[in-house]
Design a protein around this motif. Structure first.
Motif, PDB file in Angstrom:
ATOM      1  N   SER A   1       0.779  -1.348   0.078  1.00  0.00           N
ATOM      2  CA  SER A   1      -0.165   0.141   0.036  1.00  0.00           C
ATOM      3  C   SER A   1       0.906   1.230  -0.074  1.00  0.00           C
ATOM      4  CB  SER A   1      -0.899  -0.143   1.106  1.00  0.00           C
ATOM      5  OG  SER A   1      -0.118   0.045   2.615  1.00  0.00           O
ATOM      6  N   ASP A   2       2.174   1.160   0.438  1.00  0.00           N
ATOM      7  CA  ASP A   2       3.139   2.380   0.470  1.00  0.00           C
ATOM      8  C   ASP A   2       3.444   2.578  -0.819  1.00  0.00           C
ATOM      9  OD1 ASP A   2       4.851   4.124   0.690  1.00  0.00           O
ATOM     10  OD2 ASP A   2       6.123   2.984   2.047  1.00  0.00           O
ATOM     11  N   PRO A   3       3.181   3.626  -1.695  1.00  0.00           N
ATOM     12  CA  PRO A   3       3.667   4.029  -2.969  1.00  0.00           C
ATOM     13  C   PRO A   3       5.140   4.025  -3.083  1.00  0.00           C
ATOM     14  CG  PRO A   3       2.463   5.761  -2.304  1.00  0.00           C
ATOM     15  CD  PRO A   3       2.434   4.814  -1.048  1.00  0.00           C
ATOM     16  N   LEU A   4       5.718   4.600  -2.295  1.00  0.00           N
ATOM     17  CA  LEU A   4       7.157   4.565  -2.373  1.00  0.00           C
ATOM     18  C   LEU A   4       7.863   3.107  -2.258  1.00  0.00           C
ATOM     19  CD1 LEU A   4       8.843   7.257  -2.696  1.00  0.00           C
ATOM     20  CD2 LEU A   4       9.393   6.918  -0.119  1.00  0.00           C
ATOM     21  N   ARG A   5       7.495   2.220  -1.204  1.00  0.00           N
ATOM     22  CA  ARG A   5       8.043   0.901  -1.099  1.00  0.00           C
ATOM     23  C   ARG A   5       7.569   0.096  -2.517  1.00  0.00           C
ATOM     24  NH1 ARG A   5      11.987  -2.371  -0.182  1.00  0.00           N
ATOM     25  NH2 ARG A   5      11.328  -4.236   0.534  1.00  0.00           N
ATOM     26  N   ARG A   6       6.366   0.365  -2.738  1.00  0.00           N
ATOM     27  CA  ARG A   6       5.746  -0.209  -4.075  1.00  0.00           C
ATOM     28  C   ARG A   6       6.845   0.013  -5.358  1.00  0.00           C
ATOM     29  NH1 ARG A   6       0.775   0.702  -3.838  1.00  0.00           N
ATOM     30  NH2 ARG A   6       0.785   2.531  -4.936  1.00  0.00           N
ATOM     31  N   ALA A   7       7.129   1.252  -5.267  1.00  0.00           N
ATOM     32  CA  ALA A   7       7.867   1.512  -6.663  1.00  0.00           C
ATOM     33  C   ALA A   7       9.320   0.709  -6.440  1.00  0.00           C
ATOM     34  CB  ALA A   7       7.989   2.925  -6.736  1.00  0.00           C
ATOM     35  N   GLU A   8       9.826   0.858  -5.146  1.00  0.00           N
ATOM     36  CA  GLU A   8      11.207   0.313  -4.676  1.00  0.00           C
ATOM     37  C   GLU A   8      10.906  -1.378  -5.162  1.00  0.00           C
ATOM     38  OE1 GLU A   8      12.149   0.222  -0.680  1.00  0.00           O
ATOM     39  OE2 GLU A   8      13.384   2.034  -1.045  1.00  0.00           O
ATOM     40  N   LEU A   9      10.023  -1.876  -4.771  1.00  0.00           N
ATOM     41  CA  LEU A   9       9.642  -3.427  -4.894  1.00  0.00           C
ATOM     42  C   LEU A   9       9.681  -3.684  -6.598  1.00  0.00           C
ATOM     43  CD1 LEU A   9       7.554  -4.113  -2.108  1.00  0.00           C
ATOM     44  CD2 LEU A   9       9.796  -5.280  -2.429  1.00  0.00           C
ATOM     45  N   GLN A  10       9.025  -2.841  -7.153  1.00  0.00           N
ATOM     46  CA  GLN A  10       8.927  -2.982  -8.731  1.00  0.00           C
ATOM     47  C   GLN A  10      10.121  -2.744  -9.418  1.00  0.00           C
ATOM     48  OE1 GLN A  10       6.150  -4.215 -10.288  1.00  0.00           O
ATOM     49  NE2 GLN A  10       7.605  -4.496 -11.862  1.00  0.00           N
ATOM     50  N   LYS A  11      10.976  -1.866  -8.931  1.00  0.00           N
ATOM     51  CA  LYS A  11      12.269  -1.586  -9.537  1.00  0.00           C
ATOM     52  C   LYS A  11      13.094  -2.973  -9.335  1.00  0.00           C
ATOM     53  CE  LYS A  11      16.115   1.305  -8.976  1.00  0.00           C
ATOM     54  NZ  LYS A  11      16.942   2.544  -8.199  1.00  0.00           N
ATOM     55  N   LEU A  12      13.115  -3.344  -8.182  1.00  0.00           N
ATOM     56  CA  LEU A  12      13.940  -4.509  -7.946  1.00  0.00           C
ATOM     57  C   LEU A  12      13.453  -5.786  -8.822  1.00  0.00           C
ATOM     58  CD1 LEU A  12      14.213  -4.531  -3.944  1.00  0.00           C
ATOM     59  CD2 LEU A  12      15.850  -4.565  -5.509  1.00  0.00           C
ATOM     60  N   SER A  13      12.334  -5.996  -8.939  1.00  0.00           N
ATOM     61  CA  SER A  13      11.567  -7.100  -9.986  1.00  0.00           C
ATOM     62  C   SER A  13      12.159  -6.765 -11.252  1.00  0.00           C
ATOM     63  CB  SER A  13      10.126  -6.730  -9.940  1.00  0.00           C
ATOM     64  OG  SER A  13       9.500  -7.585 -10.796  1.00  0.00           O
ATOM     65  N   ASP A  14      12.136  -5.519 -11.684  1.00  0.00           N
ATOM     66  CA  ASP A  14      12.787  -5.171 -13.081  1.00  0.00           C
ATOM     67  C   ASP A  14      14.145  -5.434 -13.245  1.00  0.00           C
ATOM     68  OD1 ASP A  14      10.353  -4.276 -13.572  1.00  0.00           O
ATOM     69  OD2 ASP A  14      10.539  -2.103 -13.720  1.00  0.00           O
ATOM     70  N   ILE A  15      14.920  -5.028 -12.207  1.00  0.00           N
ATOM     71  CA  ILE A  15      16.422  -5.442 -12.298  1.00  0.00           C
ATOM     72  C   ILE A  15      16.507  -7.014 -12.138  1.00  0.00           C
ATOM     73  CG2 ILE A  15      18.504  -5.320 -10.659  1.00  0.00           C
ATOM     74  CD1 ILE A  15      17.512  -2.246 -10.157  1.00  0.00           C
TER      75      ILE A  15
END
Length: 186
Positions: free
Chosen positions: A64-78
């Motif tokens: 639910s935290d947009p900042l953490r969600r973006a971090e996790l999506q970045k990690l997924s992409d990497i």
């Protein structure tokens, strides 16, 4: 492993090299067996990075935290990119290095030399700050120094050194560089 090669060419580059040498050594059972073993490790590493990418993507979807969600999506992409393909950033280079270290937990060598081009490029372009790079290096060192396989002579100790910095270059020049200094500080 040759971390510089992996960072510059990805595991796909290693698999291409293996394919080439399997043809060269088609009549040498011992060398073919070795190459097939390395190929299995490379494919296992790629499968593991896909599993990690899926896990980060799932965690991002449920966050639910947009900042953490973006971090996790970045990690997924990497994780979908490296170590499969060449690293293009300091962050990607670090992620690729850690993935490979997990499969062969030995020395990562002169980490300051290996990572320097990625660090310098990202600092120069403003992609990362020195402080952010230092924080990432700190996380890497925690991971490296806490890896003591069960059953080894040093399993009861922590903080083994799995890297080196500085030293002399092949031409005799001092190998200590700006990333070496950052590593000492981290």
């Amino acid at each position: 492993p040759n971390y510089q090669f992996i960072l510059e060419n990805g595991i796909t580059g290693s698999l291409a090299k293996i394919k080439k040498y399997k043809a060269v050594y088609a009549e040498d059972a011992q060398k073919l067996s070795f190459l097939k073993g390395v190929e299995t490790v490379c494919n296992g590493l790629l499968a593991y990075s896909d599993i990690c990418a899926d896990a980060h993507e799932k965690a991002a979807a449920g966050c639910s935290d947009p900042l953490r969600r973006a971090e996790l999506q970045k990690l997924s992409d990497i994780c979908r990119k490296v170590p499969r393909k060449p690293a293009e950033s300091f962050y990607e280079a670090l992620q690729s290095l850690i993935f490979c270290f997990q499969f062969l937990p030995d020395s990562v060598g002169t980490i300051d030399r290996t990572l320097l081009p990625y660090y310098e490029r990202d600092i120069a372009s403003g992609v990362i700050t020195r402080e952010a790079a230092m924080s990432l290096m700190g996380e890497i060192f925690v991971h490296l120094s806490n890896h003591d396989p069960v059953g080894t002579v040093n399993a009861d100790r922590t903080a083994q050194c799995h890297f080196a910095i500085g030293g002399y270059l092949e031409n005799g020049e001092d190998g200590f560089n700006p990333l070496s200094k950052l590593i000492v500080e981290a």
